[in-house]
Write a protein that holds these residues in place. Structure first.
Motif, PDB file in Angstrom:
ATOM      1  N   SER A 431       0.827  -1.215   0.000  1.00 58.13           N
ATOM      2  CA  SER A 431       0.000   0.000   0.000  1.00 58.13           C
ATOM      3  C   SER A 431       0.860   1.264   0.000  1.00 58.13           C
ATOM      4  O   SER A 431       0.553   2.245   0.672  1.00 58.13           O
ATOM      5  CB  SER A 431      -0.942   0.006   1.217  1.00 58.13           C
ATOM      6  OG  SER A 431      -1.837  -1.083   1.147  1.00 58.13           O
ATOM      7  N   GLY A 432       1.958   1.211  -0.734  1.00 54.77           N
ATOM      8  CA  GLY A 432       2.801   2.388  -0.898  1.00 54.77           C
ATOM      9  C   GLY A 432       3.744   2.660   0.250  1.00 54.77           C
ATOM     10  O   GLY A 432       4.444   3.681   0.241  1.00 54.77           O
ATOM     11  N   ASN A 433       3.823   1.765   1.234  1.00 57.50           N
ATOM     12  CA  ASN A 433       4.725   1.969   2.375  1.00 57.50           C
ATOM     13  C   ASN A 433       6.148   1.604   1.955  1.00 57.50           C
ATOM     14  O   ASN A 433       6.480   0.432   1.743  1.00 57.50           O
ATOM     15  CB  ASN A 433       4.279   1.099   3.558  1.00 57.50           C
ATOM     16  CG  ASN A 433       5.090   1.395   4.815  1.00 57.50           C
ATOM     17  OD1 ASN A 433       6.306   1.306   4.814  1.00 57.50           O
ATOM     18  ND2 ASN A 433       4.394   1.744   5.879  1.00 57.50           N
ATOM     19  N   GLU A 460       2.336   7.702  -3.267  1.00 53.42           N
ATOM     20  CA  GLU A 460       1.040   8.138  -2.732  1.00 53.42           C
ATOM     21  C   GLU A 460      -0.123   7.480  -3.466  1.00 53.42           C
ATOM     22  O   GLU A 460      -1.195   7.296  -2.905  1.00 53.42           O
ATOM     23  CB  GLU A 460       0.922   9.661  -2.828  1.00 53.42           C
ATOM     24  CG  GLU A 460       1.888  10.425  -1.930  1.00 53.42           C
ATOM     25  CD  GLU A 460       1.633  10.151  -0.449  1.00 53.42           C
ATOM     26  OE1 GLU A 460       0.465   9.899  -0.098  1.00 53.42           O
ATOM     27  OE2 GLU A 460       2.598  10.168   0.328  1.00 53.42           O
ATOM     28  N   ARG A 463      -1.283   4.326  -1.660  1.00 55.00           N
ATOM     29  CA  ARG A 463      -1.642   4.384  -0.245  1.00 55.00           C
ATOM     30  C   ARG A 463      -3.030   3.803  -0.004  1.00 55.00           C
ATOM     31  O   ARG A 463      -3.928   3.921  -0.835  1.00 55.00           O
ATOM     32  CB  ARG A 463      -1.639   5.835   0.266  1.00 55.00           C
ATOM     33  CG  ARG A 463      -0.312   6.544   0.123  1.00 55.00           C
ATOM     34  CD  ARG A 463       0.725   6.014   1.074  1.00 55.00           C
ATOM     35  NE  ARG A 463       1.923   6.832   1.009  1.00 55.00           N
ATOM     36  CZ  ARG A 463       3.121   6.432   1.374  1.00 55.00           C
ATOM     37  NH1 ARG A 463       3.279   5.217   1.824  1.00 55.00           N
ATOM     38  NH2 ARG A 463       4.160   7.236   1.295  1.00 55.00           N
ATOM     39  N   GLY A 464      -3.178   3.189   1.167  1.00 55.68           N
ATOM     40  CA  GLY A 464      -4.489   2.701   1.592  1.00 55.68           C
ATOM     41  C   GLY A 464      -5.021   1.565   0.760  1.00 55.68           C
ATOM     42  O   GLY A 464      -6.217   1.342   0.671  1.00 55.68           O
ATOM     43  N   GLN A 466      -5.094   1.244  -2.392  1.00 47.73           N
ATOM     44  CA  GLN A 466      -5.821   1.655  -3.579  1.00 47.73           C
ATOM     45  C   GLN A 466      -5.457   0.771  -4.755  1.00 47.73           C
ATOM     46  O   GLN A 466      -4.314   0.395  -4.931  1.00 47.73           O
ATOM     47  CB  GLN A 466      -5.491   3.111  -3.915  1.00 47.73           C
ATOM     48  CG  GLN A 466      -5.943   4.084  -2.840  1.00 47.73           C
ATOM     49  CD  GLN A 466      -5.511   5.496  -3.162  1.00 47.73           C
ATOM     50  OE1 GLN A 466      -5.217   5.802  -4.305  1.00 47.73           O
ATOM     51  NE2 GLN A 466      -5.486   6.337  -2.171  1.00 47.73           N
TER      52      GLN A 466
END
Length: 474
Positions: A431-433, A460, A463-464, A466
Motif C-alpha cells: 500500500s505504498g509503504n 502516494e 496508499r491505503g 488503492q
C-alpha cells in the motif's frame, strides 16, 4: 594511536559533545547519534571501529541497539556507557557481545587507555588471523580457496580493486580481509555505503569539508579519503553512486588527489581504493546510470564473491560458526542440527546467501524451546501462513507483468519491464509503504526512491490499498 572511526550514541547532546571534543583530541574521527533510529542510519552509512553506546536512550534501553551493531558491523568494538550504579547491566551486555563498559565518570586518560587497549588487542587478533587464515572467511570449498589465492596475489599492489557478487555474499568481509593481509594493515580501514547516504551529504562524507562550506558545516571535517590515510577505503554499492559524484570520483582516481568542500588546497590520495557492488556495472553503463570511463578505471583487479550456492560444501561449517556466535550472544546452548535438518539446509538455494543463512540460524536459536534447532524456525519465512500467502501472491502477480515481456525482447528492455512490474507489485502489496517495500525486496529505502523516480511511480498513488495505481507499462 592510529586514526579510527568512532560513533557516540547518547540521547544527551551535551554528553555527546563532551565525549566528541575529548576523542577528537586523540586524533579520532567521531560521529554522533542521539537515538536508536539514528544509530541504525549511521551503521548503514559508515563502518566504525568503535561504538560508545549509552545504556539508557530516553525511554528505551541502549542494549536494544547492541544486536543491530553486532549484526551489521561485527568488527566494531562496542563499549557500553553507564552510570556507576548500573555496572551490573553493563556486565550483562558484555555477555551479549559488547567489548566492555565505561562509566560516565571515567577520566579522559582512562578513556584513552581503554580504547588503546582494545585497538592493540584487535591488532594482535588481526595478526593471528594472518597466520591462521583470512579474516571472516569460513569455509574450505574450491570457490573460497580460489578467492583466497587470488587475494594473496594482489594483496600488496596499489591498483583499484572491484569486488563483485550477489547481496549477502560478504563483499565487505573480502575487502577487510584484503586490507588485513596487505602491507597496509597497520593503517586505517574506512568504508562507506554509497547508496545509503543522500547525494548532498555523500561528497562531504568522502572528501570532507571546511567550516562554513555549507549551512550546517560548523567545523572542519575530514572525509573518508583523508581518514583512510595510507590504508584502504571501501566504496560499497559503488553502482548506486550519483552520476555527478561519479565524475568527481573519476578525477580523484586519475589525479590521485581531492579537494575538501570549501577548500582550494588539494589533499593527496594515499589510500588504496576498493569498490564493491551487486549490480551488473556493464549493464548500468549501457543504461546510462554509470559512467563508462569510471567503470574502466575501477575495473582493474576484479574479485568475485562466490554465492552460497557455489560453495554449498561450506554450509555445515558456516552453520556451526553462526550457532556458536548466537549461543554466545544470547546465552543459549542450542545444539548442532541433526542430519535431517542439515540435509534440508544443504538442499535450500539460499537466495540471500550467507546473510540469509546467518539470519535463519539466529532465528532458530532465539525461538528454540529445547536447545535444538527446528526446521519450522530456521525456515520460518517460508513455512509461516504469511509466507504461504506471499508465495501465492507472487504466483498470482505474474498476471501484472506487461504483455510485451517476452523472451524475444533485448535483455536491457526485458530487465526494465520486469523491474517496473516487480516494483508495481510490491508497492501494491505494501500500500505504498516504502519501508515495507524495502524490507520485502531486501534493498535500502534510497534504492526504492531511485526506482520510483526511474519508473515514474508516486508512492502516494498506492496508499491505503488503492487499486487505482498506474497500470504496468513498458
Amino acid at each position: 594511536m592510529k586514526t579510527v572511526r568512532l560513533l557516540i550514541v547518547d540521547d544527551d547532546p551535551i554528553v555527546r559533545k563532551t565525549y566528541a571534543l575529548t576523542l577528537r583530541r586523540l586524533d579520532l574521527e567521531v560521529d554522533e547519534a542521539g537515538s536508536l533510529e539514528e544509530l541504525a542510519l549511521a551503521l548503514h552509512r559508515v563502518t566504525y571501529d568503535v561504538v560508545l553506546l549509552d545504556l539508557t536512550l530516553g525511554t528505551r534501553s541502549g542494549l536494544e541497539g547492541l544486536p543491530l551493531i553486532l549484526k551489521e558491523q561485527p568488527y566494531a568494538g562496542v563499549f557500553i556507557l553507564t552510570a556507576s550504579n548500573s555496572v551490573e547491566q553493563a556486565v550483562e551486555s558484555m555477555r551479549r557481545g559488547a567489548a566492555g563498559y565505561l562509566t560516565k565518570d571515567l577520566t579522559h586518560e582512562k578513556l584513552e587507555e581503554e580504547l588503546k587497549r582494545f585497538l592493540e588487542q584487535r591488532t594482535k587478533s588481526d595478526a593471528n588471523v594472518r597466520n591462521g587464515g583470512l579474516l571472516g572467511f569460513i569455509g574450505e570449498s574450491e570457490a573460497i580457496q580460489g578467492l583466497k589465492a587470488r587475494m594473496d596475489r594482489v594483496k600488496d599492489i596499489d591498483s583499484t580493486v572491484l569486488i563483485l557478487g550477489e547481496s549477502g555474499t560478504g563483499k565487505e568481509v573480502i575487502a577487510r580481509a584484503l586490507h588485513t593481509i596487505s602491507n597496509r594493515r597497520s593503517e586505517p580501514f574506512s568504508a562507506v555505503n554509497c547508496g545509503a547516504i543522500p547525494e548532498n551529504l555523500l561528497e562531504s562524507e568522502l572528501f570532507g569539508h571546511k567550516k562554513g562550506a555549507f549551512t550546517d558545516a560548523r567545523s572542519d571535517k575530514k572525509g573518508l579519503f583523508e581518514v583512510a590515510a595510507s590504508g584502504t577505503i571501501l566504496l560499497d554499492e559503488i553502482g548506486d553512486m550519483p552520476i555527478l559524484l561519479q565524475t568527481k570520483l573519476l578525477r580523484v582516481l586519475q589525479e590521485r588527489h581531492f579537494v575538501p568542500l570549501g577548500s582550494h588546497v588539494p589533499v593527496p590520495l594515499k589510500a588504496r581504493v576498493v569498490c564493491a557492488t551487486n549490480r551488473d556495472l556493464q549493464q548500468e553503463v549501457i543504461s546510462g546510470r554509470f559512467r563508462e570511463d569510471l567503470f574502466f578505471r575501477i575495473n582493474v583487479v576484479v574479485l568475485q564473491s562466490p554465492s552460497l550456492r557455489s560453495r554449498a560444501s561450506d554450509i555445515p561449517m558456516l552453520v556451526r560458526h553462526f550457532l556458536e556466535q548466537c549461543n554466545t550472544r544470547f546465552g543459549r546452548n542450542v545444539q548442532y542440527p541433526n542430519d535431517a535438518l542439515i540435509e534440508r539446509i544443504l538442499a535450500f538455494p539460499w537466495p540471500g546467501n550467507v546473510r540469509e543463512l546467518q539470519n535463519s540460524i539466529e532465528r532458530g536459536v532465539v525461538l528454540s524451546p529445547d536447545d535444538q534447532l527446528h526446521a519450522e524456525d530456521v525456515f520460518f519465512h517460508f513455512n509461516s501462513p504469511r509466507a504461504g500467502a506471499s508465495a501465492r501472491a507472487d504466483r498470482e502477480s505474474i498476471s501484472v507483468l506487461p504483455s510485451s515481456l517476452s523472451l524475444d525482447l533485448p535483455l536491457t528492455e526485458a530487465r526494465l519491464a520486469f523491474e517496473r512490474a516487480y516494483l508495481n507489485h510490491h508497492l501494491r502489496r505494501a500500500s505504498g509503504n516504502i519501508s515495507d517495500v524495502s524490507r520485502a525486496i531486501g534493498r535500502y529505502r534510497a534504492d526504492i526512491y531511485r526506482m520510483l523516480e526511474k519508473h515514474g511511480f508516486n508512492a502516494e498513488e498506492f496508499r491505503g490499498g488503492q487499486e487505482s495505481a498506474k497500470e504496468t507499462r513498458t
